[in-house]
Design a protein around this motif. Structure first.
Motif, short mmCIF file in Angstrom:
data_model
loop_
_atom_site.label_atom_id
_atom_site.label_comp_id
_atom_site.label_asym_id
_atom_site.label_seq_id
_atom_site.Cartn_x
_atom_site.Cartn_y
_atom_site.Cartn_z
N ILE A 134 0.84 -1.20 0.00
CA ILE A 134 0.00 0.00 0.00
C ILE A 134 0.88 1.26 0.00
O ILE A 134 1.80 1.38 0.79
CB ILE A 134 -0.92 0.01 1.23
N GLY A 135 0.56 2.20 -0.89
CA GLY A 135 1.35 3.42 -1.00
C GLY A 135 2.76 3.12 -1.44
O GLY A 135 3.73 3.56 -0.84
N SER A 136 2.88 2.38 -2.54
CA SER A 136 4.17 1.80 -2.93
C SER A 136 5.22 2.82 -3.34
O SER A 136 6.42 2.56 -3.24
CB SER A 136 3.95 0.81 -4.09
N LYS A 151 2.08 9.52 -11.87
CA LYS A 151 3.46 9.59 -12.37
C LYS A 151 4.33 8.50 -11.74
O LYS A 151 5.23 7.96 -12.39
CB LYS A 151 4.05 10.98 -12.14
N ARG A 152 4.08 8.18 -10.49
CA ARG A 152 4.83 7.10 -9.87
C ARG A 152 4.44 5.75 -10.47
O ARG A 152 5.27 4.86 -10.60
CB ARG A 152 4.63 7.10 -8.35
N CYS A 153 3.18 5.61 -10.83
CA CYS A 153 2.74 4.37 -11.49
C CYS A 153 3.41 4.21 -12.86
O CYS A 153 3.70 3.09 -13.28
CB CYS A 153 1.22 4.35 -11.64
N ARG A 154 3.66 5.31 -13.54
CA ARG A 154 4.38 5.24 -14.81
C ARG A 154 5.79 4.68 -14.59
O ARG A 154 6.27 3.84 -15.35
CB ARG A 154 4.46 6.61 -15.48
N ILE A 209 0.03 -3.26 -10.97
CA ILE A 209 0.27 -1.89 -10.52
C ILE A 209 -1.03 -1.12 -10.64
O ILE A 209 -1.54 -0.93 -11.75
CB ILE A 209 1.39 -1.24 -11.34
N LEU A 210 -1.59 -0.72 -9.53
CA LEU A 210 -2.92 -0.13 -9.50
C LEU A 210 -2.84 1.34 -9.10
O LEU A 210 -2.39 1.67 -8.01
CB LEU A 210 -3.82 -0.88 -8.53
N ASN A 211 -3.27 2.21 -10.02
CA ASN A 211 -3.29 3.65 -9.77
C ASN A 211 -4.63 3.99 -9.11
O ASN A 211 -5.58 4.43 -9.75
CB ASN A 211 -3.11 4.40 -11.09
#
Length: 233
Positions: free
Chosen positions: A73-75, A101-104, A120-122
């Motif tokens: 959670i909150g990776s 942007k962090r998920c990218r 990877i879940l945004n």
């Protein structure tokens, strides 16, 4: 800690990393440094610090747990989820990160490292909890929020009789005392507490919780409400 020291320390903890896995760690480090120049991912970019404070620190809390599924959670930049996925490739890993942007970045890591069974879940954790309730063997969080808030965000995802791991800093024990209401309300109990020094000025306290009761459906609440009125005495 240099590369060979990292590999040796993992082996001493019963985690044997092969050449492919070590290459994945090195590629991850390279991507972390490259992407950090254009977005704020981490303040830790020196190679020796990354091996110790990001990779070693992420893996060790899970070295003695048997699990098949994990949700981080909150990776953020992928800690602890990505290092755990590299070290334990059989685990189906889910990274939850609300910032696109962090998920990218995380998706780029997934592609470059050829990581399978990695979602990877945004999305915000409190929204995802509606569909992924009690779905994971292990749920983790590192440096996301104080423990009372963290528990409300994480515990609903944990399967009955399974584990939530909170990777906390030097204030972890103080946060634990203040989180007793959250522990009682959400249906977990503390089963272990590990304290160790990453280096002279950095203390890590890992807190392990077991899910012993179903979490009431009203939790987690909306984040604004969690933050405004955390489950504390």
């Amino acid at each position: 800690m240099i590369k060979v020291e990292f590999q040796k320390a993992c082996l001493e903890a019963g985690i044997q990393l092969n050449e492919e896995q070590m290459n994945q760690f090195e590629k991850y480090m390279q991507l972390l440094v490259e992407w950090n120049e254009k977005m704020n991912l981490t303040a830790i970019t020196q190679e020796e610090e990354v091996w110790e404070k990001h990779f070693y620190d992420s893996i060790m809390p899970f070295s003695n747990i048997k699990f098949e599924t994990m949700c981080d959670i909150g990776s953020g930049a992928g800690f602890p989820g990505i290092p755990v996925k590299i070290a334990f490739p059989h685990v189906h890993m889910t990274l939850v990160e609300p910032l696109q942007k962090r998920c990218r970045f995380l998706n780029e890591v997934k592609t470059q490292l050829n990581l399978d069974n990695l979602d990877i879940l945004n999305v915000r954790a409190e929204d995802l909890a509606k569909e992924k309730r009690e779905c994971f063997d292990v749920v983790s969080a590192r440096a996301v929020a104080k423990l009372s808030i963290l528990l409300e965000l994480c515990v609903p995802f944990v399967k009955m009789d399974h584990t939530m791991v909170a990777l906390k800093g030097k204030n972890g024990h103080e946060e634990l005392i203040n989180a007793q209401k959250a522990i009682d309300t959400l249906g977990v109990e503390l089963i272990d507490e590990e304290k160790f020094m990453i280096e002279e000025d950095a203390t890590r306290i890992n807190l392990y919780f077991k899910k012993v009761k179903h979490t009431p459906n009203k939790y987690p609440r909306a984040y604004g409400q969690i933050k405004k009125k955390p489950l504390e005495d």
